[in-house]
Structures are given as C-alpha cells and as structure tokens.
Design a protein around this motif. Structure first.
Motif, PDB file in Angstrom:
ATOM      1  N   PRO A 594       0.831  -1.217   0.000  1.00 14.31           N
ATOM      2  CA  PRO A 594       0.000   0.000   0.000  1.00 14.31           C
ATOM      3  C   PRO A 594       0.862   1.262   0.000  1.00 14.31           C
ATOM      4  CG  PRO A 594       0.104  -0.920   2.196  1.00 14.31           C
ATOM      5  CD  PRO A 594       0.824  -1.901   1.302  1.00 14.31           C
ATOM      6  N   HIS A 595       0.262   2.347  -0.406  1.00 12.95           N
ATOM      7  CA  HIS A 595       0.902   3.654  -0.309  1.00 12.95           C
ATOM      8  C   HIS A 595       0.694   4.178   1.098  1.00 12.95           C
ATOM      9  CE1 HIS A 595       1.359   3.534  -4.634  1.00 12.95           C
ATOM     10  NE2 HIS A 595       0.051   3.337  -4.765  1.00 12.95           N
ATOM     11  N   LEU A 596       1.798   4.635   1.729  1.00  9.38           N
ATOM     12  CA  LEU A 596       1.677   5.139   3.093  1.00  9.38           C
ATOM     13  C   LEU A 596       0.940   6.470   3.081  1.00  9.38           C
ATOM     14  CD1 LEU A 596       5.209   4.308   4.543  1.00  9.38           C
ATOM     15  CD2 LEU A 596       3.079   3.051   4.844  1.00  9.38           C
ATOM     16  N   PRO A 597      -0.162   6.563   3.812  1.00  6.58           N
ATOM     17  CA  PRO A 597      -0.925   7.829   3.802  1.00  6.58           C
ATOM     18  C   PRO A 597      -0.219   8.900   4.624  1.00  6.58           C
ATOM     19  CG  PRO A 597      -1.895   6.268   5.342  1.00  6.58           C
ATOM     20  CD  PRO A 597      -0.776   5.551   4.662  1.00  6.58           C
ATOM     21  N   ALA A 598      -0.526  10.141   4.339  1.00  7.82           N
ATOM     22  CA  ALA A 598       0.028  11.265   5.106  1.00  7.82           C
ATOM     23  C   ALA A 598      -0.610  11.318   6.497  1.00  7.82           C
ATOM     24  CB  ALA A 598      -0.218  12.576   4.356  1.00  7.82           C
ATOM     25  N   TRP A 599       0.159  11.805   7.471  1.00  8.04           N
ATOM     26  CA  TRP A 599      -0.378  11.888   8.844  1.00  8.04           C
ATOM     27  C   TRP A 599      -1.500  12.919   8.874  1.00  8.04           C
ATOM     28  CZ3 TRP A 599       0.182   8.867  12.891  1.00  8.04           C
ATOM     29  CH2 TRP A 599      -0.315   9.313  14.140  1.00  8.04           C
ATOM     30  N   PRO A 600      -2.666  12.581   9.415  1.00 11.05           N
ATOM     31  CA  PRO A 600      -3.790  13.527   9.422  1.00 11.05           C
ATOM     32  C   PRO A 600      -3.480  14.760  10.266  1.00 11.05           C
ATOM     33  CG  PRO A 600      -4.269  11.592  10.774  1.00 11.05           C
ATOM     34  CD  PRO A 600      -3.016  11.288  10.051  1.00 11.05           C
ATOM     35  N   ALA A 601      -3.884  15.886   9.748  1.00  8.33           N
ATOM     36  CA  ALA A 601      -3.594  17.159  10.443  1.00  8.33           C
ATOM     37  C   ALA A 601      -4.705  17.594  11.376  1.00  8.33           C
ATOM     38  CB  ALA A 601      -3.340  18.258   9.393  1.00  8.33           C
ATOM     39  N   ASP A 602      -5.868  16.940  11.328  1.00  8.11           N
ATOM     40  CA  ASP A 602      -7.017  17.398  12.114  1.00  8.11           C
ATOM     41  C   ASP A 602      -7.355  16.447  13.244  1.00  8.11           C
ATOM     42  OD1 ASP A 602      -7.705  15.371  10.443  1.00  8.11           O
ATOM     43  OD2 ASP A 602      -9.677  16.175   9.894  1.00  8.11           O
ATOM     44  N   VAL A 603      -6.319  15.806  13.857  1.00 11.36           N
ATOM     45  CA  VAL A 603      -6.565  14.925  15.000  1.00 11.36           C
ATOM     46  C   VAL A 603      -6.911  15.774  16.211  1.00 11.36           C
ATOM     47  CG1 VAL A 603      -5.595  13.124  16.463  1.00 11.36           C
ATOM     48  CG2 VAL A 603      -4.930  13.257  14.055  1.00 11.36           C
ATOM     49  N   ARG A 604      -8.044  15.461  16.847  1.00  6.14           N
ATOM     50  CA  ARG A 604      -8.513  16.238  17.985  1.00  6.14           C
ATOM     51  C   ARG A 604      -7.871  15.760  19.282  1.00  6.14           C
ATOM     52  NH1 ARG A 604     -15.000  16.285  16.452  1.00  6.14           N
ATOM     53  NH2 ARG A 604     -14.740  17.199  14.359  1.00  6.14           N
ATOM     54  N   LEU A 605      -8.041  16.599  20.313  1.00  6.36           N
ATOM     55  CA  LEU A 605      -7.377  16.346  21.587  1.00  6.36           C
ATOM     56  C   LEU A 605      -7.854  15.040  22.213  1.00  6.36           C
ATOM     57  CD1 LEU A 605      -5.449  17.305  23.795  1.00  6.36           C
ATOM     58  CD2 LEU A 605      -7.367  18.563  24.825  1.00  6.36           C
ATOM     59  N   HIS A 606      -9.167  14.807  22.208  1.00  2.81           N
ATOM     60  CA  HIS A 606      -9.665  13.584  22.840  1.00  2.81           C
ATOM     61  C   HIS A 606      -9.224  12.334  22.051  1.00  2.81           C
ATOM     62  CE1 HIS A 606     -12.763  14.678  19.858  1.00  2.81           C
ATOM     63  NE2 HIS A 606     -13.018  13.371  19.788  1.00  2.81           N
ATOM     64  N   GLU A 607      -9.020  12.472  20.714  1.00  5.73           N
ATOM     65  CA  GLU A 607      -8.521  11.345  19.935  1.00  5.73           C
ATOM     66  C   GLU A 607      -7.072  11.042  20.294  1.00  5.73           C
ATOM     67  OE1 GLU A 607     -11.362  12.036  15.997  1.00  5.73           O
ATOM     68  OE2 GLU A 607      -9.299  12.748  16.010  1.00  5.73           O
ATOM     69  N   TRP A 608      -6.264  12.152  20.479  1.00  2.00           N
ATOM     70  CA  TRP A 608      -4.896  11.955  20.955  1.00  2.00           C
ATOM     71  C   TRP A 608      -4.899  11.237  22.314  1.00  2.00           C
ATOM     72  CZ3 TRP A 608      -0.648  11.878  18.397  1.00  2.00           C
ATOM     73  CH2 TRP A 608      -0.466  12.687  17.255  1.00  2.00           C
ATOM     74  N   ALA A 609      -5.849  11.583  23.160  1.00  2.00           N
ATOM     75  CA  ALA A 609      -5.912  10.976  24.494  1.00  2.00           C
ATOM     76  C   ALA A 609      -6.153   9.466  24.395  1.00  2.00           C
ATOM     77  CB  ALA A 609      -7.023  11.643  25.312  1.00  2.00           C
ATOM     78  N   VAL A 610      -7.051   9.071  23.461  1.00  3.22           N
ATOM     79  CA  VAL A 610      -7.303   7.637  23.295  1.00  3.22           C
ATOM     80  C   VAL A 610      -6.061   6.919  22.790  1.00  3.22           C
ATOM     81  CG1 VAL A 610      -8.681   5.940  22.057  1.00  3.22           C
ATOM     82  CG2 VAL A 610      -9.764   8.012  22.918  1.00  3.22           C
ATOM     83  N   PHE A 611      -5.360   7.526  21.832  1.00  2.03           N
ATOM     84  CA  PHE A 611      -4.129   6.901  21.315  1.00  2.03           C
ATOM     85  C   PHE A 611      -3.079   6.763  22.417  1.00  2.03           C
ATOM     86  CE2 PHE A 611      -5.357   8.815  16.998  1.00  2.03           C
ATOM     87  CZ  PHE A 611      -6.043   7.660  16.653  1.00  2.03           C
ATOM     88  N   LEU A 612      -2.974   7.812  23.262  1.00  2.00           N
ATOM     89  CA  LEU A 612      -1.993   7.759  24.355  1.00  2.00           C
ATOM     90  C   LEU A 612      -2.358   6.673  25.361  1.00  2.00           C
ATOM     91  CD1 LEU A 612      -1.307  11.562  24.981  1.00  2.00           C
ATOM     92  CD2 LEU A 612       0.250   9.857  23.989  1.00  2.00           C
ATOM     93  N   ILE A 613      -3.662   6.511  25.620  1.00  2.00           N
ATOM     94  CA  ILE A 613      -4.080   5.447  26.536  1.00  2.00           C
ATOM     95  C   ILE A 613      -3.671   4.080  25.981  1.00  2.00           C
ATOM     96  CG2 ILE A 613      -6.108   4.261  27.462  1.00  2.00           C
ATOM     97  CD1 ILE A 613      -7.441   7.007  27.705  1.00  2.00           C
ATOM     98  N   ALA A 614      -3.875   3.863  24.652  1.00  2.00           N
ATOM     99  CA  ALA A 614      -3.470   2.601  24.032  1.00  2.00           C
ATOM    100  C   ALA A 614      -1.969   2.399  24.128  1.00  2.00           C
ATOM    101  CB  ALA A 614      -3.930   2.569  22.581  1.00  2.00           C
ATOM    102  N   ALA A 615      -1.211   3.489  23.921  1.00  2.00           N
ATOM    103  CA  ALA A 615       0.250   3.380  24.008  1.00  2.00           C
ATOM    104  C   ALA A 615       0.693   3.044  25.424  1.00  2.00           C
ATOM    105  CB  ALA A 615       0.893   4.680  23.539  1.00  2.00           C
ATOM    106  N   PHE A 616       0.054   3.691  26.435  1.00  2.00           N
ATOM    107  CA  PHE A 616       0.390   3.378  27.824  1.00  2.00           C
ATOM    108  C   PHE A 616       0.045   1.919  28.150  1.00  2.00           C
ATOM    109  CE2 PHE A 616       0.216   8.064  28.750  1.00  2.00           C
ATOM    110  CZ  PHE A 616       1.540   8.174  29.154  1.00  2.00           C
ATOM    111  N   GLY A 617      -1.081   1.437  27.588  1.00  2.00           N
ATOM    112  CA  GLY A 617      -1.430   0.041  27.808  1.00  2.00           C
ATOM    113  C   GLY A 617      -0.392  -0.906  27.225  1.00  2.00           C
ATOM    114  N   LEU A 618       0.133  -0.575  26.053  1.00  2.00           N
ATOM    115  CA  LEU A 618       1.175  -1.395  25.440  1.00  2.00           C
ATOM    116  C   LEU A 618       2.447  -1.387  26.279  1.00  2.00           C
ATOM    117  CD1 LEU A 618       2.297  -3.064  23.098  1.00  2.00           C
ATOM    118  CD2 LEU A 618       2.834  -0.918  21.927  1.00  2.00           C
ATOM    119  N   ALA A 619       2.818  -0.191  26.747  1.00  2.00           N
ATOM    120  CA  ALA A 619       4.018  -0.094  27.585  1.00  2.00           C
ATOM    121  C   ALA A 619       3.848  -0.896  28.868  1.00  2.00           C
ATOM    122  CB  ALA A 619       4.312   1.369  27.899  1.00  2.00           C
ATOM    123  N   ALA A 620       2.622  -0.876  29.432  1.00  2.00           N
ATOM    124  CA  ALA A 620       2.371  -1.621  30.664  1.00  2.00           C
ATOM    125  C   ALA A 620       2.508  -3.120  30.436  1.00  2.00           C
ATOM    126  CB  ALA A 620       0.977  -1.280  31.192  1.00  2.00           C
TER     127      ALA A 620
END
Length: 788
Positions: A594-620
């Motif tokens: 596949p072609h790698l898509p560009a990083w979206p520029a309109d990610v909202r704060l609460h969406e960032w929060a969900v991604f960070l929670i998933a990342a913290f879960g992985l680190a745990a």
C-alpha cells in the motif's frame, strides 16, 4: 441402443450388488450360496457375450451417463475388441472362481466377507477395462489396489499376509499416483478426457514435447500393476491370499490391468523409439527373472506366480515390438495365458485342499487318488508349454514368427524368449507331473478326488484351451482378431492354426521343447544351481522394499519429533511465523504494497488521548512483572480500540469490542489465577528477541493488509443488498444485527459453538489441575506450590 446401455450399466453394477448380498446369502445358504452368487457374474458374462458378434464386425459400443457435465466428467464406457475380451475373461473366469471359492472356503467363518471382497475386486477390474472416462478409469484402477489389499490380507491374523497386502498396496498405489499424473499430462496434450477420443490423437501425442514425460508416468503405473522388473516382487508375495484370489488375480484381473493399459495406448503412444526400447527391455528382463525364480521354488503356487511374472514380461515385450505379428502374438497369448494359468492355479489349490500341502518335494503318486485333477493339470500344462492341440501352441508359434529376424535386436530377444519358454515348459510339467506320478507320498491329509465345485472351474478352462485351438478360425474371428485390431489401431486378421509355421519358427519351437525337457529332467539340479546363483547375487528388490519402508518410518519419526516437539510455545511461534510470511511476502512479490498515507492534520485532543491510553497500555504489557498485570494491561488497548470505534460512528461494533475484551480479560485472569503459572519469564535473550521480531512482523503484516484494503475501491454491492433486504426478508431494522443473526446465522452459530467448546475445555483443564493438587496435598501437603 437404450436397451444395450441399460443392460451394460446393470452388468457393471452386478458385482457391487453381489458384494452387498454376499454376507447375507452365505449366512442363510452356507457354501451352497456360491451357486446363487455366481449368477451375478454369469449374467454380466452373457450380456457381454451377446455383444461379441457386433464388436467382431468392427463396431464399437459406447454409452454412459453424465456425472458433472460442466467439467466433461461422465460415467461412460467404451467397448471394442480389447475391452470386450477383458470383460468376458473377468466375468467368465469370475463366475468359475465364485463357484470354486464356495467349495474351497466351505466352513470358513469369514466366507461371506471373502465373497464381498472378491465381488468388489471383480467390479473394480471390470470398471478399468470398460471405462471411457479418464477419471472413472483411474478410480477403478485404484479400487483394484484397495480390494487386492483386502484379499491378499484376508488371513489378517498372519503377519506374512499383512506384510504382503501392505507391500502390494504401497507398490501399486505408488504406481497409481504416477498414472494419475500421466493421465493429466495426456489430457493436457490432447485436450480430451475420453479413451475413445484419445485413440485418434496418436500423431498429436507422439509429436508433443511432453510425450516422454507422459510415457514414463504411464509406464510407472503399468509396470507396478503388472509386476515388471524391478517391481515384480509384490506379486509372488501376494500368494499369501487364498488360492481363489491367486487364480483370479493371475488369470484375468489385477496383474493384467497394466498390460491392458499398454495395449490400449499402443495406437497413440507406440511406434516411437522410447516405446520400442523401454517395453522390450523391461519385458524381456522380467521374462528371464520370472522364469529363473520359478525354477527355484518348491511351492506350487509360488512356481506358478513367478511364471505369471515372466508371462507378463513376455506380453509387455511383444507390445513394445509393435509389429503386426507381435501384436497378434500378444493377443493370442493374452487369452491362452488366462485359460491355462487360471486352471493351473485352481489345480494347485485342489492339491493343497485335498492333501494339506503345496510343497512339490512332499507330493507324489496323486494320479491314482485324483485322476480327474491330473487330467486337467496335464491339459493346462500342455497349453502353458506351447504344445498342440492347445491354444498356447498357437500363441507360441505366433511369438516366434514375430521375433525371428537377422538383426541383433531380433536375435537377442528371440534367445531370451526361447530361454523363458523353455523354463516355463519345465515349470508347467513340474506342476502337472511331479505331484501325480511316482510312489505315493505321505501327506498331512489323505488324498482323494475333489468335489465338483473345485474341479469344475479348471476343467472348463482346460477344455476351452483345447476347443479354442481346434476351432481356431471361429476363435480368431470372434475374439483374437478384434483384440489385435484394437491393440494395433487398424483391422487385423489372424490366420494361425494348429498347422505350425514352417522354417525357423518351427525350429525354435522344437528347440524350446528339447530345452524344456532337459530342464525338467534335471529340475532338482537346476533348482540347486539357481539357489546358488541367487545367494551369490545378494538380496533383491523384496529386501530393498523392507529397507525402504523401515527408512521411511525412521524418517517419519524424526520429522514428527521435529515438527511436533510437544511444546506449545514452538507451535504458536510456527503459526505466527507462517502468518507473518503470508501477510508480508506475497504483497512484496506481486507489487501490492500500500501507499503510506500522510499523517492527518485534524486529529482532535480527545482522539490523541485515546491513542496515548493505548500506548500506555502497550508499555504496561511490556514492563509487567507478572502475567495477571500483563493481561489487564492488554485489555486497556482493547478498550481503547472500542472507544475509537465509538468515536467513528460504529456503536454496535464498539459494544461488541467492549464485551469481547471484558470477557477475555476476566476468563484469562481466572485461568491464570487457578493455574498459578510462574510470573518469571525464563526465555533466553535470543528467544525473546526472536519472539519480539515475530510479533512486530505480524503487526506490520496486518497493518499493510488493512492499509491495502482501505485503499482499494469500495464495492457497495453487499451494502446495497443488505440495506434492500434486511427489512423485507429478515424483518429487522438494525442491519448489523440482521446480518449477524439472519444472513450469517450459521456462521454466528459456529462461532458460538467454538467459544462454548473452548470454555468447556478450559473448565476441564482447571478441574484436572485442581484434582491433581488435591491428590498431591493429600499425599504430601508441603509439596503443593513448591515448584511454582
């Protein structure tokens, strides 16, 4: 025509009907049930006999029923001179064998089972010779291997019978795989799947670059089935079967299947250097080996079995020669051999049945007690030895007329044939004279004449061997010439009679008789020197088969120990390794990354929060010191994904994800708690690194797959279908629920069943572990938990 088609179909199905009815008939009527069971092959014989005048005039009879028309697959038959002659031999001799077996196995506890097997064997062989479709031909070909396995191993309590049955199955089954590949190549070369259509494609096949590959594969099937050197060893070992099986196997059925295949393909694959080199070479070698080994034997059945090997070699050699006289000789010898070999095998069975032994060195003077059997044996031996006025004489004369010539090839094969025929002469009269003349020998059972069901079959075959020669003109017109015409692919008219060929063929016949008499006169000395020679030559292919099988077993054991070491960790790692390879390698090879898509520029704060929670879960998960903490931390990522589904407008999917993650965490936590697994990770660093790389590879593969799937054009055909029919057909407004419950109801039921079975298995493991702990605590309370 419809009448012929229906009757032919009935005739082909009668052996199967006999197999189904045999146990019940024998249970009710006992050995006398053989008379009733023999009606099935007799009806088939009479039906095929009724077609003989039509086929003798050069016509062919085809018919059948469509099976899978879209793939051009059908249950179809093709009757010409060759296939009809085989059908007559199979059903005619089969009728006599059924009657013979009724007396031979009288009182046997498994006589009903035996008749079922013999009828299945008869039906399989009949299917081979009449099949027009490649597919049906191969199915019946393999059925002969399976049914012969059952018959050879009939006395399964004896190790020798089990070994012989397995050996026959392995050798002929392996050849069957070669034949399947050969038929597929022939299909690819000619574009046809019917024998009747293939006959007209000779030039196309011979000029194809795949001809040699097809020939070698076909010969692999034919040579193994017809016991050509070096695959000859299975046939004498098959004598572990009861004598009715041996008589049928050697005269009209399985071993002739390979010869039939070569005769059938001669018009389209013959007349090439490869055909005319390979067939005479292996046929001549088999002729010499078979007769030489026959001289050494003292068992009547083994002597006859090895001469069958030599006779099959002679037939293959004649087919390979390909001249008109050679084809005529093959046709004549095919019929002659069926008659005299069936009769002699049944005579050997009579001797064994009435005296309790088949050892020729322990027999003598039976002529007074069994005069009718002796007369039958002499008649069959005359035909086998090629003496007038029997049909074997006509075949032998035509063989020498076909082989004589001035070139080195003709001289060589003529010498081989004279040698082989002389030894067959000696063996024939060793079987027919040695047990009957001289002083009576002490045998395990008091000898007396056999009952009618035992001598009826060999008597009929011996008389046919005489009448077919006396009325040779009729025999050739009705049988021999149509057979030769089918083998040759052109009209043939055989004219040989009891008047011998003058000149060199007659001289060769006389030389054969003189050499045969000399060998018979010095039979004991010939047996001794042959044994000395074979001991000096070392172990043969039979021992090689044992070595190959033991090597295969050892290899299989080592392979199983390698791929099934008993460690769950290894199985899981192999599974994920294959998964990663499937997900990553094909896209790279076929340029589907596949072609790698560009990083979206309109990610909202609460969406960032969900991604960070998933990342913290992985680190745990990665830093967790025990498995319970890792399981709970792993659930964090699942909940984060469920929130993402909810944010992107999929509440049903989000709810399902929440439920799955909750149940997974709870069940895994319960299992881990009850099993009390060690919290320490004792894997060495190298294995940890490999497992980590494997996990990253699987994650990368799924990511690439999802990216490629989302970049493909969206096909909304299913969406439109479900939207259109969810309410009108399934009467549901929630499309997702309707899909899961109605349209995919069976799939959902299967998923529920899998989850339920998994839960029950986990519960069983927990109970087993709990029970083991209670027993251990009762015996040694201090030992509980010591190894945790």
């Amino acid at each position: 025509m419809a009448d012929v088609t229906a009757l032919t179909f009935l005739a082909l199905c009668l052996p199967l009907a006999g197999a189904l009815a045999a146990p019940l008939v024998i249970r009710i009527l006992g050995a006398n049930g053989a008379w009733l069971l023999a009606a099935a092959p007799l009806f088939a014989f009479l039906h095929f006999l009724r077609l003989l005048p039509q086929v003798a005039r050069g016509q062919t009879i085809t018919g059948g029923y469509a099976w899978v028309p879209s793939y051009n697959l059908s249950f179809s038959w093709f009757l010409d001179g060759l296939s009809l002659a085989f059908a007559l031999l199979i059903t005619g001799i089969g009728t006599l064998i059924v009657l013979y077996a009724g007396a031979y196995l009288r009182g046997h506890r498994d006589q009903g089972r035996f008749f079922s097997f013999i009828f299945l064997f008869m039906g399989a062989m009949l299917g081979i010779v009449v099949s027009d479709s490649f597919l049906m031909f191969f199915i019946f070909w393999e059925l002969t291997s399976i049914t012969s396995f059952l018959l050879i191993g009939f006395d399964h309590e004896r190790e020798a019978a089990r070994r012989a049955a397995l050996q026959a199955l392995v050798v002929t089954g392996g050849g069957g795989l070669c034949l399947l590949a050969g038929l597929l190549v022939l299909w690819n070369m000619s574009g046809v799947t019917q024998m009747s259509q293939l006959i007209g494609a000779g030039d196309l096949l011979r000029e194809s670059p795949l001809y040699l590959a097809a020939l070698i594969l076909v010969l692999g099937g034919a040579f193994t089935k017809s016991a050509q050197f070096p695959f000859h060893f299975w046939l004498p070992n098959a004598m572990e079967a009861p004598t009715p099986v041996s008589a049928y196997l050697h005269s009209a059925t399985m071993v002739k299947a390979g010869v039939y295949l070569l005769m059938r393909l001669n018009p389209v694959m013959g007349e090439t250097p490869a055909w005319e080199i390979l067939l005479p070479f292996f046929g001549g070698l088999t002729l010499v080996v078979g007769t030489a080994l026959a001289i050494r034997q003292t068992d009547l059945k083994l002597k006859l079995a090895y001469t069958t090997v030599s006779s099959l070699g002679l037939l293959v050699m004649l087919i390979g020669f390909g001249s008109d006289h050679a084809i005529e000789a093959a046709a004549l010898y095919l019929v002659a051999h069926s008659l005299f070999k069936g009769a002699l095998f049944m005579v050997a069975g009579i001797i064994d049945h009435e005296t309790g032994t088949r050892d020729i060195t322990r027999l003598g003077g039976l002529g007074r007690a069994m005069p009718l059997t002796w007369l039958i044996a002499i008649a069959a031996a005359f035909s086998m030895a090629g003496l007038p006025p029997f049909f074997g004489f006509l075949a032998k004369e035509e063989i020498y007329a076909a082989l004589v010539g001035g070139d080195i090839r003709a001289i060589t094969f003529t010498a081989i044939t004279v040698f082989g025929n002389a030894l067959m002469f000696a063996v024939a009269f060793a079987v027919a004279l040695k047990p009957f003349h001289g002083r009576p020998a002490q045998t395990p059972k008091t000898a007396h004449e056999a009952p009618i069901l035992l001598w009826l079959g060999p008597a009929v075959l011996a008389v046919l061997g005489l009448l077919s020669a006396v009325f040779a003109t009729f025999t050739h017109a009705a049988l021999s010439s149509p057979i030769a015409a089918a083998i040759r692919g052109d009209p043939v008219e055989i004219a040989i009679s009891l008047a011998p060929h003058l000149g060199l063929p007659l001289a060769l016949s006389l030389l054969t008789v003189l050499l045969g008499i000399g060998v018979y006169w010095q039979l004991d000395r010939a047996r001794f020197w042959m044994a000395v020679f074979l001991r000096a030559a070392g172990r043969g292919p039979d021992h090689g088969f044992d070595l190959a099988m033991s090597g295969l077993v050892r290899f299989a054991g080592r392979l199983i120990r390698f791929v099934q070491p008993g460690r769950l960790e290894t199985y899981v790692a192999c599974t994920f390794l294959c998964l990663a390879a499937i997900l990553i390698i094909p896209p790279i090879l076929y340029g589907e990354l596949p072609h790698l898509p560009a990083w979206p520029a309109d990610v909202r704060l609460h969406e960032w929060a969900v991604f960070l929670i998933a990342a913290f879960g992985l680190a745990a998960v990665l830093v967790a010191h025990d498995r319970l903490t890792a399981i709970v931390s792993l659930g964090i990522q699942g909940f984060a994904v469920a929130v993402i589904f909810l944010l992107f407008g999929a509440p049903d999917l989000s709810f399902t994800q929440f439920m799955v993650e909750t149940l997974s965490v709870v069940i895994l936590a319960l299992v881990m708690t009850r099993l009390r697994l060690s919290p320490d990770d004792r894997r060495p660093p190298g294995r940890r690194l490999f497992h980590g790389a494997l996990a990253l590879a699987c994650g990368l593969g799924f990511s690439l797959l999802l990216l490629r799937a989302t970049q493909a054009p969206f096909n909304d055909a299913l969406t439109a279908f479900f939207n259109a029919y969810s309410k009108t057909i399934a009467h549901g407004a929630n499309v997702v629920n309707v899909i899961i419950v109605d349209f995919r109801g069976t799939d959902t039921l299967g998923e529920i069943a899998v989850v339920a079975v998994t839960g029950l298995a986990i519960l069983a493991l927990i109970r087993i572990r709990a029970g083991s702990e209670r027993k251990l605590a009762a015996n040694d309370p201090d030992a509980v938990g010591a190894g945790e």
